[in-house]
Design an enzyme around this catalytic site. Structure first.
Site, PDB file in Angstrom:
ATOM      1  CG  ASP A  38      26.299  25.731  68.081  1.00  0.00           C
ATOM      2  OD1 ASP A  38      25.231  26.050  67.511  1.00  0.00           O
ATOM      3  OD2 ASP A  38      27.040  24.812  67.690  1.00  0.00           O
ATOM      4  CE  LYS A 117      -0.273  27.152  41.477  1.00  0.00           C
ATOM      5  NZ  LYS A 117      -0.052  25.842  42.110  1.00  0.00           N
ATOM      6  CE  LYS A 318      -0.404  23.814  37.867  1.00  0.00           C
ATOM      7  NZ  LYS A 318      -1.665  23.195  38.253  1.00  0.00           N
TER       8      LYS A 318
HETATM    9  S1  IVH Z   1      -1.387  33.401  45.532  1.00  0.00           S
HETATM   10  C1  IVH Z   1      -5.606  34.462  46.127  1.00  0.00           C
HETATM   11  N1  IVH Z   1       1.141  33.029  44.942  1.00  0.00           N
HETATM   12  O1  IVH Z   1      -0.915  27.851  44.627  1.00  0.00           O
HETATM   13  C2  IVH Z   1      -4.210  34.100  45.876  1.00  0.00           C
HETATM   14  N2  IVH Z   1      -0.200  31.124  45.423  1.00  0.00           N
HETATM   15  O2  IVH Z   1      -3.259  27.028  43.147  1.00  0.00           O
HETATM   16  C3  IVH Z   1      -3.888  32.742  46.306  1.00  0.00           C
HETATM   17  N3  IVH Z   1       1.022  29.000  45.399  1.00  0.00           N
HETATM   18  O3  IVH Z   1      -3.136  27.735  47.336  1.00  0.00           O
HETATM   19  C4  IVH Z   1      -2.535  32.299  46.252  1.00  0.00           C
HETATM   20  N4  IVH Z   1       2.982  29.841  44.895  1.00  0.00           N
HETATM   21  O4  IVH Z   1      -0.659  27.116  47.745  1.00  0.00           O
HETATM   22  C5  IVH Z   1      -0.030  32.448  45.274  1.00  0.00           C
HETATM   23  N5  IVH Z   1       3.400  32.832  44.456  1.00  0.00           N
HETATM   24  C6  IVH Z   1       2.235  32.257  44.776  1.00  0.00           C
HETATM   25  C7  IVH Z   1       2.113  30.864  44.953  1.00  0.00           C
HETATM   26  C8  IVH Z   1       0.874  30.329  45.275  1.00  0.00           C
HETATM   27  C9  IVH Z   1       2.320  28.738  45.172  1.00  0.00           C
HETATM   28  C10 IVH Z   1       0.002  27.970  45.687  1.00  0.00           C
HETATM   29  C11 IVH Z   1      -0.831  28.252  46.918  1.00  0.00           C
HETATM   30  C12 IVH Z   1      -2.244  28.292  46.428  1.00  0.00           C
HETATM   31  C13 IVH Z   1      -2.156  27.487  45.171  1.00  0.00           C
HETATM   32  C14 IVH Z   1      -3.271  27.859  44.229  1.00  0.00           C
END
Ligand code: IVH
Length: 670
Positions: A38, A117, A318
């Site tokens: 701070d 993810k 998924k």
């Molecule tokens: S790669 C072209 N890596 O998942 C590659 N996406 O379903 C695009 N997401 O829009 C994304 N974790 O919001 C990537 N480790 C990860 C991710 C990730 C979450 C989300 C992201 C994307 C969505 C696609």
């Protein structure tokens, strides 16, 4: 200090603060105390106030406080932000893997990177010459919204990149990642929303999206948003050969990367990673809905290319959905600390991602009406982030006419008191101040770790105390005898001793914790500290009026009103008196109001010889004085250090007394 001195000092402070931000928000291993942090921040703010022309785009002080926007501007992404194609089973993953091998005309195992993810929302951050310049949401992938000011408020997003010999800062870096809210933060956010009569967020994803897309960035700043990055758009001045090299480069630049990513060889390894992460799902501090498996080698990625919506080199693998179908057997109502009535569905027990679920929160009457959930309905329930699942929707198609609509009771189900719906709120509340349900929840809050910290006093014990009539208000807790404690269920002699001991040691309490413990509406831990710091002692806070309160930074109308109302209520004054009589001692804030320098305001300009500016300021406050960063007509002394800035002219203009460092030392030695 002259402008060159200021420039150097600002640069140094920026560097130090950025370093400590990274230690704290990204690496979770702070190396200085909050107070020291701070002080650095205060010095930077004060220097920037004196030299507004030196405020840099990436200054750590610029994380808050942009004026609200009317709407977000649209940003075109240089490179399209693609989505991912989903796979839902090992078989589907093997098909994905086979296609990759076929397209690459190879028989060997493919090297992949597996990443969690995150369930949040995708954003792009653009760093120009290492400085965070523009941030946008994914939008439709082609264009998104400019949410730069909001992203700035996220502490785990660096405002500037760190360069190193191995990884110098690129001239352009478009980095992509996920903004999210951790599970604990999500729960805390929702429970405070419910207590304040605001609708809770359904899941961490909605909370993150709702928080980021605020036109007023000060609202975003108050939300616990976090960030991980995992991809790139355009890059100039750096190149990587693989996804894993890129993630390591991100880390070296100070960007936050999820360290649960893993290098994988072939389909079996990727499937194993998926199984492992799914098993870990509930113990992670953030919500994930699967893993993303990416071909590691960028030259192979390029060969594979993309379809119009998703790359062929990656798959979102998924997890089993956390939703299930069941039946609503009944809807019961719980009463919380502030009297909010929360309807809860009692469900036919159903297995949902490893646990049996028999209750689900329905949040409030509006929500029930909106989703049209009736007793007897078949419903879809979901667990996301919350331990308690919630009802996503009712399956109207399977109704047989016997379903019964829910009506919020007119009387409190616990005490029979009046139930009202306050204007502008979705919540119904019991307005009986001595409702035992409110009392129990209030006591639970009063005894919690962040407030009075009475170790061992949980909700079950509190329930017994209230039901047996041993406790009718907070102060009764301090009057329970050893015999009474021992007489409770499941209370051995040793536990009675322990609880008496923790009650005894809780009696001396810091002002901010005490204010928080009282449970004044809208006053959580943060505002309690603000009030404690501002007023220094309970008595002055109790006398404060609305104008005095709203004059404090961070205190709005609603909070001020609620504080004034709280201390106008005779019952509450009696309670405070009674707590004092029971031996509770509230320690004033660290800033004593009374001392030899009481009422004296100091401003320091330039550099001091014998001590740092923050040390001088600390010593002034320790003696009851006040120090501020700018000269006004209320300033009593301007302390003149070496290389004074424009403050000296201002002081002369206003006729403020100017003293030397030696004078200050004499004053401090009184
Ligand atoms: S790669 C072209 N890596 O998942 C590659 N996406 O379903 C695009 N997401 O829009 C994304 N974790 O919001 C990537 N480790 C990860 C991710 C990730 C979450 C989300 C992201 C994307 C969505 C696609």
């Amino acid at each position: 200090m002259d402008i060159d001195g200021a420039r150097k000092r600002i640069e140094k402070l920026k560097e130090e603060i950025t370093f400590h931000n990274r230690q704290y928000y990204q690496l979770d291993s702070p190396t200085i105390t909050d107070a020291e942090y701070d002080r650095l921040m205060a010095e930077l703010i004060s220097l920037e106030e004196s030299y507004p022309e030196l405020v840099a785009e990436d200054s750590p002080t610029r994380r808050v406080g942009a004026p609200p926007l009317d709407k977000f501007e649209t940003v075109l992404h240089t490179e399209q932000m693609l989505s991912l194609s989903n796979v839902n089973s090992p078989e589907e993953f093997r098909e994905f893997n086979d296609r990759v091998k076929r397209l690459l005309k190879t028989d060997g195992d493919i090297e992949y990177v597996g990443e969690p993810k995150l369930d949040g929302l995708a954003v792009e951050l653009i760093y120009r010459d290492g400085v965070f310049a523009l941030g946008s949401t994914r939008g439709d992938g082609v264009s998104g919204e400019n949410v730069t000011v909001n992203l700035r408020t996220i502490k785990s997003i660096p405002l500037s990149l760190l360069g190193s010999e191995r990884n110098p800062v690129p001239s352009l870096l478009e980095v992509r990642g996920e903004v999210f809210i951790g599970v604990e933060d999500f729960r805390a956010l929702n429970s405070s929303r419910e207590e304040n009569g605001q609708p809770p967020f359904a899941n961490p994803r909605n909370a993150a999206a709702g928080s980021l897309r605020q036109l007023d960035s000060s609202i975003t700043a108050g939300r616990p948003l976090d960030f991980f990055c995992y991809g790139v758009g355009a890059v100039d001045g750096a190149s990587f050969n693989t996804q894993s090299d890129m993630l390591e480069a991100f880390k070296s630049w100070g960007l936050k990367v999820n360290d649960r990513y893993s290098l994988l060889t072939g389909a079996d390894d990727a499937i194993r990673y998926h199984v492992e992460m799914e098993a870990m799902r509930d113990s992670l501090p953030y919500e994930i809905d699967g893993v993303v498996i990416k071909v590691n080698d960028f030259s192979l990625q390029r060969r594979l290319g993309s379809t119009s919506s998703a790359p062929r080199w990656a798959a979102a693998y998924k997890f089993a959905p956390r939703t299930a179908e069941t039946k609503v057997l009944d809807i019961v109502v719980n009463v919380g600390r502030t009297g909010v009535l929360t309807p809860t569905a009692l469900l036919e027990p159903v297995r949902l991602s490893g646990v049996t679920v028999s209750r689900a929160s329905l949040h409030n009457q509006d929500e029930i009406e909106r989703k049209d959930i009736r007793v007897g309905d078949r419903v879809v329930v979901e667990r996301a982030g919350e331990v308690i699942p919630y009802v996503v929707r009712s399956m109207k198609e399977s109704r047989d006419g016997s379903e019964v609509q829910f009506k919020m009771p007119k009387a409190c189900p616990v005490c029979g008191g009046h139930v009202v719906k306050l204007e502008g709120e979705v919540a119904y509340r019991c307005i009986n101040a001595s409702c035992p349900a409110k009392l129990k929840e209030g006591l639970f809050h009063f005894a919690s770790k962040g407030t009075m910290d009475i170790d061992g006093l949980g909700i079950k014990l509190i329930g017994q105390l209230v039901d047996r009539g041993l406790v009718r208000n907070f102060s009764d807790l301090f009057r329970i005898t050893r015999e009474e404690w021992s007489g409770l269920e499941r209370m051995a002699d040793k536990s009675a001793d322990n609880i008496l001991e923790s009650i005894e040691s809780s009696k001396e309490v810091r002002l901010d914790r005490f204010i928080h413990a009282l449970g004044i509406r809208h006053v959580g831990a943060h505002l309690a500290s603000v009030l404690a710091y501002e007023f220094g002692e309970l008595a002055s806070l109790m006398r404060a009026d609305k104008d005095g309160l709203t004059a404090i930074e961070g205190i709005g109308e609603e909070v001020a009103q609620s504080v004034v109302e709280f201390f106008a209520e005779k019952k509450n004054l009696d309670l405070i008196e009674s707590l004092k009589n029971a031996g509770v001692v509230v320690k004033g804030s660290e800033k004593p109001k009374d001392g030899p320098l009481s009422g004296k305001r100091f401003v320091i300009t330039g550099t001091l010889d014998s001590m740092s500016r923050s040390e001088a300021e600390e010593r002034i406050t320790a003696l009851g004085g006040k120090s501020s960063s700018s000269v006004s007509k209320n300033t009593d002394y301007l302390v003149l250090g070496e290389n004074p800035g424009s403050k000296l002219d201002k002081a002369r203009e206003l006729g403020v007394e100017v003293i030397s460092e030696e004078d200050l030392i004499k004053i401090l030695e009184v």
